[in-house]
Enzyme design. Structure first.
Site, PDB file in Angstrom:
ATOM      1  N   THR A   9      37.221  43.409  46.115  1.00  0.00           N
ATOM      2  CA  THR A   9      36.616  43.999  47.312  1.00  0.00           C
ATOM      3  C   THR A   9      35.819  42.936  48.063  1.00  0.00           C
ATOM      4  OG1 THR A   9      34.873  44.791  45.832  1.00  0.00           O
ATOM      5  CG2 THR A   9      36.468  46.422  46.597  1.00  0.00           C
TER       6      THR A   9
ATOM      7  N   LYS B  24      31.748  36.177  42.562  1.00  0.00           N
ATOM      8  CA  LYS B  24      32.265  37.327  41.810  1.00  0.00           C
ATOM      9  C   LYS B  24      31.815  37.148  40.363  1.00  0.00           C
ATOM     10  CE  LYS B  24      36.422  35.988  43.258  1.00  0.00           C
ATOM     11  NZ  LYS B  24      36.958  37.211  43.791  1.00  0.00           N
ATOM     12  N   ARG B  25      32.039  38.145  39.520  1.00  0.00           N
ATOM     13  CA  ARG B  25      31.711  37.966  38.118  1.00  0.00           C
ATOM     14  C   ARG B  25      32.460  36.759  37.549  1.00  0.00           C
ATOM     15  NH1 ARG B  25      28.267  41.733  35.384  1.00  0.00           N
ATOM     16  NH2 ARG B  25      28.971  40.581  33.557  1.00  0.00           N
TER      17      ARG B  25
ATOM     18  N   HIS C 248      40.638  51.027  37.042  1.00  0.00           N
ATOM     19  CA  HIS C 248      40.225  49.796  37.742  1.00  0.00           C
ATOM     20  C   HIS C 248      40.678  48.520  37.050  1.00  0.00           C
ATOM     21  CE1 HIS C 248      37.365  51.668  40.587  1.00  0.00           C
ATOM     22  NE2 HIS C 248      37.265  52.572  39.640  1.00  0.00           N
TER      23      HIS C 248
ATOM     24  N   LYS D 126      35.247  41.973  52.194  1.00  0.00           N
ATOM     25  CA  LYS D 126      33.961  41.704  52.862  1.00  0.00           C
ATOM     26  C   LYS D 126      33.983  40.350  53.555  1.00  0.00           C
ATOM     27  CE  LYS D 126      31.992  44.401  49.157  1.00  0.00           C
ATOM     28  NZ  LYS D 126      31.467  44.346  47.774  1.00  0.00           N
TER      29      LYS D 126
ATOM     30  N   LYS E  95      39.658  35.335  36.673  1.00  0.00           N
ATOM     31  CA  LYS E  95      39.346  35.091  38.089  1.00  0.00           C
ATOM     32  C   LYS E  95      39.446  33.598  38.436  1.00  0.00           C
ATOM     33  CE  LYS E  95      36.171  39.058  38.302  1.00  0.00           C
ATOM     34  NZ  LYS E  95      36.672  39.999  39.332  1.00  0.00           N
TER      35      LYS E  95
HETATM   36  C1  475 Z   1      38.183  45.218  39.289  1.00  0.00           C
HETATM   37  N1  475 Z   1      34.050  46.978  35.484  1.00  0.00           N
HETATM   38  C2  475 Z   1      38.342  44.803  40.732  1.00  0.00           C
HETATM   39  C3  475 Z   1      36.994  46.803  41.356  1.00  0.00           C
HETATM   40  O1  475 Z   1      38.065  48.816  41.999  1.00  0.00           O
HETATM   41  C4  475 Z   1      38.264  46.016  41.644  1.00  0.00           C
HETATM   42  C5  475 Z   1      34.459  47.521  33.130  1.00  0.00           C
HETATM   43  C6  475 Z   1      33.919  47.919  31.918  1.00  0.00           C
HETATM   44  C7  475 Z   1      32.592  48.168  31.823  1.00  0.00           C
HETATM   45  C8  475 Z   1      31.800  48.026  32.948  1.00  0.00           C
HETATM   46  N2  475 Z   1      32.328  47.623  34.118  1.00  0.00           N
HETATM   47  C9  475 Z   1      33.619  47.390  34.214  1.00  0.00           C
HETATM   48  C10 475 Z   1      35.293  46.882  35.922  1.00  0.00           C
HETATM   49  O2  475 Z   1      36.254  47.132  35.255  1.00  0.00           O
HETATM   50  C11 475 Z   1      35.427  46.443  37.304  1.00  0.00           C
HETATM   51  O3  475 Z   1      34.446  46.147  37.970  1.00  0.00           O
HETATM   52  N3  475 Z   1      36.660  46.396  37.798  1.00  0.00           N
HETATM   53  C12 475 Z   1      36.888  45.989  39.163  1.00  0.00           C
HETATM   54  O4  475 Z   1      36.914  47.141  39.986  1.00  0.00           O
HETATM   55  C13 475 Z   1      36.915  48.077  42.156  1.00  0.00           C
HETATM   56  O5  475 Z   1      38.234  45.622  42.982  1.00  0.00           O
HETATM   57  O6  475 Z   1      39.582  44.165  40.907  1.00  0.00           O
HETATM   58  O7  475 Z   1      38.153  44.075  38.456  1.00  0.00           O
END
Ligand code: 475
Length: 795
Positions: free
Chosen positions: A643, A536-537, A350, A647, A542
């Site tokens: 995502t 978003k976060r 991700h 939405k 971002k």
């Molecule tokens: C991406 N979270 C989005 C989304 O695929 C993408 C990392 C480390 C520890 C805990 N949480 C994380 C992520 O890496 C994360 O949320 N990544 C996101 O995944 C679904 O749409 O672009 O930033």
């Protein structure tokens, strides 16, 4: 349904000794939660029976996070009970809407990755696929954010207080997980045996959350593990009179499932995080293997019947854990165990941000998980040897699993899984060509793309009932069942009446949001203004900062240069990871701008800034349907997919974005005329980075940038100034806000002009809704089913 009403009455009598007319909202809430859960448990029994009989292949979805969102509305909606319960309760003077509000958001996730897992559980269940999720029952989910004097403060989220009624405790399926200690190798005539000694055992208690499907007989389960000390407290210590020590070890055992790490990039080097990961992967794997063995009395066919999906690297210890179980508990040889393991796992990446790729130092890891460590080391040794054999030794710096005394979890996942996927076309290309290019060379075909998708039943059906009802009537197709049919809306793209209706619905949702904004911030916003949303976060990549910088530019132009833009309301909502100083400063900056504008009688007629605190699923459900503009302005190449962008599009917002993540695919779907694209491409970003991006040159060469940043330095409301951020922007900012500023500013102007042409804007909005079909989680999970998992619907 009659039964449901009777069940509510009975529950109230039995548990609270009340008739329904004497009951409180809190009591009704509890009754609804428990009865719904029990209904789902009954349905689960039936669908599980079919699953057992068919002996079909199943998927286990491992994720440290599931951002489930409120469950009650979703379950009643899916079960088709909502309207009847609403009427029944209304007859007795209760509002179902108010009851829904009592339920806390189960905040068992940080952001995109966790919400994606939940969207997929929902979609797969609605489509009758057999999937079981595994995660941790965090006692405290993602913190509650309170903004105080513009600063983020974090408060514990004690969601189980009211959230526990949805869970079913399965005390019959407890499991032990072992940490620390030593392993001893013992050779006998039958071969090598591993003896594991002096370990600390911790109990994993399973709590099940039932996942309902829309108009389907299937109910799936999300199993959440809670850590417990074995046997209350350590009796040996207790007997020795060391009471406090014995309680201490109990507290440590139970701390494992205490809280969710609130970072969505990665906190490396935390022993508790390693324990959390192993705790839930070991408990889950033991459960999965046991289920399989009980059914087939062998594990030889494990990979034919089981797929284990790992959601990013956080559950990657599943891999050595399966090896351990096969070898140490079922006496498989390495080669046989490896052959099963490498046919079982599939991995989704991700993120390509280097700092978010998980790495563990061997010194930290090995003492906590000695046996798991030796297995990883052996996997690595064999992999390195194989690379030598095939002439890839030169690339081992990039590919070895253990490198400079650090374990690289992504590498472990790639070596051990049969499938690796990225989450958007661009992201997958970057994985193949850049981040993991050597792997892609030695494993041709292993890397594939599955672009993310969203649960449209929640994000349109439930969040926007006004639009759903209207489209239902207009189109006469069941797009809630099958979102691809929503493209029928395109037939109306030149129909004035339809375009006006859509605008009116948007205005209703804007009015509802305006009321919420007023009640939570005391700011009155004009619903005729453009609702421009970035939710978003909070992360530098971002680029909420780019948005803020543009607002400061507008502020200055309105105040000193007589600019009179079309009114706009900039809406932000975001949590910052608690240790992320820059992110917290950016929140403070946004809140300060908001305050300064509110205090300015001229500027506030044109622009307003609203920061809504405590971003979470249920708040997103309020904001998204009201948005006109969807800000997706990450530096190109950094957002794996996004995502929220999907939405917002689904609810008729028009994207203002860079060519990043799934924005690229939104652009392809709606066409150039129905999206606002700006900024550098990911290749251009790479190029500029290599050639030494010099932010200061943009400052010196662009009058608007210079004046805006100089002005930013003067924004000093009381004790805070923003020199720190201004310095960052003109010097070290790796996300190059200044390089994209001019293009962003110009595109923002086009957005403003376009909005004033109501016919044109409404048509853009319509096209976005109509083209959102491919972003359904139904489509995304179907790709997982067909390309990766090869499973069938429950028969
Ligand atoms: C991406 N979270 C989005 C989304 O695929 C993408 C990392 C480390 C520890 C805990 N949480 C994380 C992520 O890496 C994360 O949320 N990544 C996101 O995944 C679904 O749409 O672009 O930033």
């Amino acid at each position: 349904m009659d039964n449901f009403a009777t069940d509510i009455k009975k529950y109230l009598e039995k548990i609270f000794g009340n008739t329904i007319d004497e009951a409180s909202e809190r009591q009704i809430y509890q009754a609804l939660m428990v009865i719904t859960r029990d209904r789902l448990a009954e349905k689960r029994f039936e669908s599980n029976k079919k699953l057992k009989e068919s002996q079909q292949k199943r998927v286990y979805y491992m994720s440290m996070e599931f951002l489930v969102g409120k469950t009650l509305r979703n379950n009643l909606y899916n079960l088709g009970y909502e309207d009847e319960i609403k009427h029944f309760l209304a007859k007795h003077g209760f509002s179902l809407e108010r009851i829904y509000n009592i339920e806390p958001d189960p905040g068992l996730g940080n952001g995109g990755l966790g919400r994606l897992a939940s969207c997929y559980m929902d979609a797969l269940t609605s489509n009758d696929y057999p999937i079981m999720g595994f995660s941790i029952l965090y006692e405290f989910g993602i913190f509650k954010q309170v903004i105080s004097d513009g600063w983020q403060q974090e408060y514990p989220d004690n969601w189980l207080d009211l959230g526990r009624y949805g869970l079913l405790y399965r005390n019959d399926e407890e499991i032990e997980v072992k940490f620390y200690g030593n392993t001893k190798e013992e050779w006998s005539s039958e071969g090598l045996h591993i003896r594991y000694e002096d370990y600390t055992a911790i109990k994993a208690e399973p709590y099940d959350l039932f996942i309902s499907g829309y108009d389907s007989d299937t109910v799936n389960v999300l199993r959440l593990w809670k850590s417990k000390a074995t046997g209350g407290f350590n009796m040996k210590l207790f007997e020795k009179g060391e009471y406090s020590k014995s309680l201490e070890s109990e507290a440590i055992a139970e701390s494992i499932s205490k809280l969710l790490y609130p970072a969505d990039d990665n906190d490396n080097g935390k022993a508790l995080r390693i324990k959390q990961q192993y705790f839930f992967t070991s408990a889950s794997l033991q459960q999965i293997v046991k289920n399989h063995y009980d059914t087939y009395m062998t594990l030889d066919n494990f990979a034919e019947k089981v797929v284990i999906h790992i959601n990013d690297t956080h559950p990657s210890m599943c891999i050595p854990e399966l090896m351990r179980i096969l070898m140490d508990e079922y006496e498989y040889s390495w080669d046989k165990a490896w052959s099963i393991t490498t046919k079982t796992f599939a991995y989704t990446n991700h993120t390509i941000m280097a700092e978010a790729l998980e790495k563990w130092s061997v010194d930290l890891f090995q003492p906590i998980l000695p046996r798991i460590y030796t297995i990883i080391r052996e996997i690595n040794n064999r992999f390195c040897k194989w690379c030598n054999d095939i002439g890839a030794a030169g690339e081992l710096d990039e590919m070895s699993i253990i490198h400079n005394n650090v374990i690289r979890m992504a590498n472990l996942c790639i070596v051990s899984s049969y499938s690796v996927n990225g989450v958007s076309m661009l992201h997958t290309e970057i994985l193949k060509k850049d981040t993991f290019k050597s792997f892609n060379r030695i494993y041709p075909g292993k890397f594939i793309n599955v672009t993310n998708g969203i649960a449209h039943r929640r994000w349109l059906g439930q969040a926007n009932p006004e639009l759903t009802r209207y489209l239902n009537k207009l189109l006469g197709v069941d797009f809630i069942k099958d979102l691809s049919s929503i493209d029928k809306l395109l037939e109306y793209q030149d129909d004035k009446a339809v375009l006006e209706d859509l605008e009116n619905i948007k205005n209703i949702k804007k009015l509802q949001l305006a009321e919420y904004i007023k009640s939570s911030t005391a700011i009155k916003v004009d619903t005729n203004s453009i609702f421009d949303v970035q939710i978003k976060r909070l992360h530098e990549y971002k680029r909420q900062l780019l948005n803020a910088l543009h607002i400061i530019y507008l502020y200055r132009m309105i105040k000193f240069n007589g600019l009179k833009p079309y009114p706009r309301t900039f809406i932000f909502s975001a949590k910052a990871s608690s240790g992320y100083v820059m992110a917290k400063n950016i929140i403070k900056l946004i809140c300060s701008i908001s305050e300064i504008i509110e205090a300015d009688p001229i500027v506030r007629e044109y622009i307003k800034v609203v920061f809504l605190e405590d971003y979470r699923v249920s708040l997103a459900e309020k904001i998204i349907p009201a948005a006109n503009v969807s800000e997706q302005i990450s530096q190109a190449g950094k957002e794996a997919s996004g995502t929220g962008n999907m939405k917002l599009m689904l609810n008729g917002a028009v994207t203002l974005g860079t060519m990043d993540g799934a924005n690229v695919e939104i652009h392809n779907a709606v066409g150039q005329d129905n999206i606002f694209i700006f900024g550098l491409s990911s290749e251009e970003v790479e190029e500029l980075f290599k050639n030494d991006y010099r932010a200061i040159d943009y400052y010196n060469n662009n009058q608007d940038i210079k004046e805006t940043i100089d002005f930013m330095r003067t924004l000093d409301n009381g004790h805070t100034n923003f020199n720190y951020i201004a310095d960052y922007l003109v010097s070290t900012d790796p996300y190059m806000c200044l390089a994209d500023f001019e293009s962003y500013k110009n595109t923002q102007k086009i957005v403003e002009d376009t909005y004033q042409d109501k016919g044109k804007w409404n048509k853009m909005s319509l096209v976005n809704i109509a083209k959102s079909g491919i972003f359904s989680a139904d489509r995304a999970t179907k790709e997982y089913v067909e390309k990766i998992w090869k499973i069938e619907k429950i028969k």
